[in-house]
Structure formats: C-alpha cells, structure tokens
Scaffold this active site. Sequence first.
Site, short mmCIF file in Angstrom:
data_model
loop_
_atom_site.label_atom_id
_atom_site.label_comp_id
_atom_site.label_asym_id
_atom_site.label_seq_id
_atom_site.Cartn_x
_atom_site.Cartn_y
_atom_site.Cartn_z
N ARG A 148 -29.06 -7.59 -22.37
CA ARG A 148 -30.22 -6.98 -22.84
C ARG A 148 -31.15 -8.36 -22.92
NH1 ARG A 148 -31.44 -3.31 -25.52
NH2 ARG A 148 -33.86 -2.73 -24.49
N ARG A 198 -21.20 18.98 -6.06
CA ARG A 198 -22.00 19.83 -5.21
C ARG A 198 -22.59 19.41 -4.17
NH1 ARG A 198 -23.42 25.79 -8.28
NH2 ARG A 198 -21.56 26.09 -9.62
N LYS A 244 -29.02 27.46 -7.11
CA LYS A 244 -29.79 27.08 -7.66
C LYS A 244 -31.37 26.51 -8.46
CE LYS A 244 -29.63 31.88 -7.37
NZ LYS A 244 -28.14 32.65 -6.87
N SER A 290 -26.98 36.88 -18.17
CA SER A 290 -25.42 36.35 -17.62
C SER A 290 -24.42 37.74 -17.89
CB SER A 290 -24.82 35.36 -18.43
OG SER A 290 -23.47 34.88 -17.30
N SER A 336 -42.63 46.67 -3.07
CA SER A 336 -42.34 47.95 -2.39
C SER A 336 -41.44 48.65 -2.39
CB SER A 336 -41.60 46.87 -1.14
OG SER A 336 -39.94 46.47 -1.66
N LYS A 386 -29.20 29.78 -22.01
CA LYS A 386 -28.60 30.41 -20.46
C LYS A 386 -28.11 28.73 -19.78
CE LYS A 386 -27.28 32.88 -17.05
NZ LYS A 386 -27.95 32.86 -15.77
N LYS A 422 -37.51 36.67 -9.08
CA LYS A 422 -37.46 35.21 -8.48
C LYS A 422 -38.32 34.29 -9.81
CE LYS A 422 -36.09 34.18 -4.37
NZ LYS A 422 -36.60 36.06 -3.08
N ALA A 423 -37.58 33.28 -10.72
CA ALA A 423 -38.14 32.22 -11.06
C ALA A 423 -38.89 31.72 -10.44
CB ALA A 423 -37.09 31.61 -11.58
N HIS A 467 -25.25 27.32 -21.05
CA HIS A 467 -23.96 28.38 -19.78
C HIS A 467 -23.85 27.71 -18.87
CE1 HIS A 467 -22.94 31.53 -18.09
NE2 HIS A 467 -22.33 31.89 -18.66
N ASN A 468 -25.35 27.88 -17.61
CA ASN A 468 -24.90 27.45 -16.23
C ASN A 468 -24.74 26.47 -16.48
OD1 ASN A 468 -25.78 30.05 -15.97
ND2 ASN A 468 -26.91 29.78 -14.01
N GLU A 483 -21.00 26.43 -16.74
CA GLU A 483 -20.21 26.77 -15.49
C GLU A 483 -19.76 26.08 -14.20
OE1 GLU A 483 -22.40 30.81 -14.84
OE2 GLU A 483 -23.22 30.11 -12.54
C1 6PG Z 1 -24.70 34.04 -14.76
C2 6PG Z 1 -24.63 33.15 -13.63
C3 6PG Z 1 -25.98 33.33 -12.59
C4 6PG Z 1 -26.41 32.85 -11.32
C5 6PG Z 1 -25.76 31.72 -11.74
C6 6PG Z 1 -25.14 30.86 -9.92
O1 6PG Z 1 -24.35 33.34 -15.58
O2 6PG Z 1 -24.15 35.25 -14.09
O3 6PG Z 1 -25.03 31.87 -13.53
O4 6PG Z 1 -27.27 32.65 -13.38
O5 6PG Z 1 -24.61 33.21 -10.04
O6 6PG Z 1 -27.22 31.38 -10.55
O7 6PG Z 1 -25.95 29.64 -9.95
P1 6PG Z 1 -26.13 28.23 -8.76
O8 6PG Z 1 -26.69 29.65 -7.49
O9 6PG Z 1 -27.44 27.31 -9.26
O10 6PG Z 1 -24.84 27.87 -8.37
#
Ligand code: 6PG
Length: 476
Positions: free
Chosen positions: A445, A287, A260, A128, A34, A182, A75-76, A185-186, A189
């Site tokens: 087993r 979570r 996510k 990130s 848009s 990545k 969006k992925a 990495h998450n 995180e």
């Molecule tokens: C980053 C974050 C980013 C995002 C995540 C959060 O590295 O900048 O990880 O990618 O904030 O998607 O993930 P959740 O929504 O799964 O907590």
Amino acid sequence: ASAQIGVTGLAVMGANLARNLAHHGYTVAVHNRSIEKTDKLLDEHGDEGSFVRAETMEELVAALEKPRRVLIMVKAGEPTDAVIDSLVPLMESGDVIIDGGNARFTDTIRREADLKEKGLNFVGAGVSGGEEGALNGPSIMPGGSTEAYESLGPMLEKISAQVDGTPCCVHIGPDGAGHFVKMVHNGIEYADMQLIGEAYHLLRTGLGKSPAEVAEVFTSWNTGELESYLVEITAQVLAQVDHTTGEPMVDVIKDAAEQKGTGRWTVQSALDLGVPVSGIAEAVFARALSGHTEQRAAVQGMSGGSTSWSVEDAERFTEDVRQALYASKVVAYAQGFDQIAAGSAEHDWDVDLGDMAMIWRGGCIIRATFLDRIKEAYDADERPVSLIVAPFFAEVVEQAQDSWRRVVVTATQAGIPIPGFASALSYYDALRAERLPAALTQGLRDFFGAHTYERVDAEGDFHTLWGEDGRPEVQA
Ligand code: 6PG
C-alpha cells in the site's frame, strides 16, 4: 377493554404466540388483515384460553387495557411500517408497540425514534424458535426502553422458554439492540448449519454411509458435547424417507439453499463494524454458491481431487469430523459474540454477553448445551478478549487441533468443499500467528499509494522511498 395484549398478524408465528400468551392466562385480542385467519385461529384453538376477536385495528386497540400492548407479527419491511402507521393514530402516550418479526435493526432504530417523538414505546423483539418455539416457549430478545420493558418484560418472560427456572428472555438494550442480537443469532445459525452440512457431506462420502446411517452418527453426537437442537434435528432430517420415491428425503430436495436475509445482514453489519465473522460469511456465501446452478453445471465436469476415496479408519475419521465440527462451532460463536460486543459498543447498548448465552440456552434454533459454558466464560470477572481463549474453550480448540487439521487436509485432497471448517481453522491460525503477511500488505500500500505504515521499532507513520535508497521518511 379487557385484553392484556393484542396480536396482529396471525400467520403461524403470530397465531402460535397468541396461543402461548393465552395458555399463560392472558386475555389476548387477535387481529388479522383478513378475518378468515382470525376465525380459523378461534375455531381451532379458541377454547385454549381467553381471546377477543377483533375485526379491525380499531376494535383491536379498543379491546386493550392501558397501557396498551400490541404485538405485530407481519412480514419485515414495508408491511411492518404499514401496520405501525395504522396503529399509531389509535394509540396514546405510554402505549407499547412490539415488533416480533425478523426486522432489520436499523429499521427498528428508526421506528423507535419516530414513535418516541409521538410518546409511544416501540420494542423491537427478536423471537427465535420457529413455530414450535412460538407456541411452547421461544427465546425472546426485546430491545427498546427500560420503561417499555417494565410493562412488557414480565409477560414475555412468562411465555418464553425456561431453562433451570430461568426465562430465555432478558431486556437486551435500547432501540435496535434486540433485533441486532437476533440478527447475529441467525448469522450463527447459518454458520452452525453450514458446519453440520460439511460434517454430513464428509461422513457420507468418506465412509460411504447412507443418510440414515449418518443420522445415527448425529444421534450419538447429540448425547455428548455437541448436544444441540440443530444436531438433533439433523438426525431427523437425514433419517426421513420421501413417501413418493422411497428415497432419502435429503436426496430428493434440490441442493440450492435459500435465505430470507438475516444472515446476509449479519455479514453486512460485520463489514461495517470491522469484525471478522468469516464463518458466518462463508455460510452465507455457501448458500449463494449453491444457488448458482448454471455455473455449477458448467464446472461440474472439471477435474478435482480423487473422485472416489475411502477412509481406512472409520471410527477415527468420524471422531475427527466431530472434533472439527466442535472446534469450528466454537469459532463461529466466538465471532458472533465479538460482533454483538462491537455492535453494542458502537450503539451504546451495553449488551451483556453472558445474558445472551443464557437466553439462547432454550427455545431458540441455536440452543445447545455448550451455551452454559459460553455464559460462564462471559460472566467471568474479566471478559475474555475472544471466546477461544476462555479456559474451557481454549482446551476444546487445542484438543481438536490434530483432528481438525486432518479433516481439512483430507477433505481438500478428496475435493470436498469445506469452506466452514477451513475458514474457521484459518481464523484460529491467523489469530495464533506471531507475524502475519499484513506487513507485506502495508508495504504494498505504501509502495503504490504512499499510504504509510507503522514500524515495530519506532512511533509514527512512515513512508519509504521504495526502490530508491529505501530510506524511510517520517510523516509529519
Ligand atoms: C429462528 C429462525 C427464524 C427463521 C429464519 C430462517 O431463530 O427461529 O432463525 O427466524 O427460520 O428466518 O432464516 P433463512 O430463511 O434466512 O434461512
């Protein structure tokens, strides 16, 4: 055709990356499904650099110099495929499509292969650092071919965060390597945030501290070994007061954590690779558990540890929690790096672990001072089989021992959930153990399914006639 790069998808990450590119002197063609978003970006920030307004995908592509580079920030999943499909007919051999979203690495492998057949380069790049990072310098993890990186790398390195003059961006490896890294990495995180949450919960309950007081503890931790972005912003989140109620913000927010998907994918991939990322898994499950409000309400009245407990030596307890956090963090990173090594071996990516630590030192969410030490550990002539045995971290973990155990015991007795601390400690103890009950698992087993086992004192696969005379039979 004058723009060096095009960006399509101008939600906050896309818009901020476009601005970042423009700030670095690139002419950026901007497009959004848009046009309102495009115009908003140009109205508010058009004077920050050189932008080209593209109303359609055709205009976007036409605005680009060759080889064309288009960064997709949507969006992925399906939205990404839809954008790729609309771009492909407009592009030609040698052009580069970059996906900077949180794509699943298996999608990236598929897309890269598809586009290669059409002569196009596809780069799945992990980005990130959230909104702020995208604008002022994120950590960037690009995968894809070496040829694509040659055309794109200098640009990405320029807009990434810089630490000691080194860009937080490096070519990770072929096809899905960037998005895989990545993803992990998450995962780290998630683990990091879970551990921080447990530390906060313990300090608050054990010491009867207010969120603002716990914030002060985190602020002081951030001046030492734990110095990191997440510890820093934990202090800020805890200190925040809700304007409507005057209550601490953390008490007003519903305690059901969302996700996510990247953490869940990390664990799914780890299961396939057989890498025990127990810390990340506990964080993902924690979570999920927090969101099961109906079950939580039902179990809430049941008995548990001492409901009111207080710590006698507040200073020692705080230090114990700090040590538990540090050691558990080392375990989480060790597990994550193991997973990257395993993924890299599985897919022939040849990912350099030291480089990963290097590009995570700045820009990204898990940036932390101790990544310098992780880099050193993996850059050593002989790569440690686990981060935990690298000299620097072996000392950290050993020194934390007593504190770490006291925290796990105290929390358990008090009935405070500490899945992250406890599983990290168990992971360490399991790796440390001379013998594991896995031998019994193997016996069971073999008992019920004749699945065979190996012996400590002879080669081959054995099966025992359990309960009969017990003599083992060697399998052919
Ligand atoms: C980053 C974050 C980013 C995002 C995540 C959060 O590295 O900048 O990880 O990618 O904030 O998607 O993930 P959740 O929504 O799964 O907590």
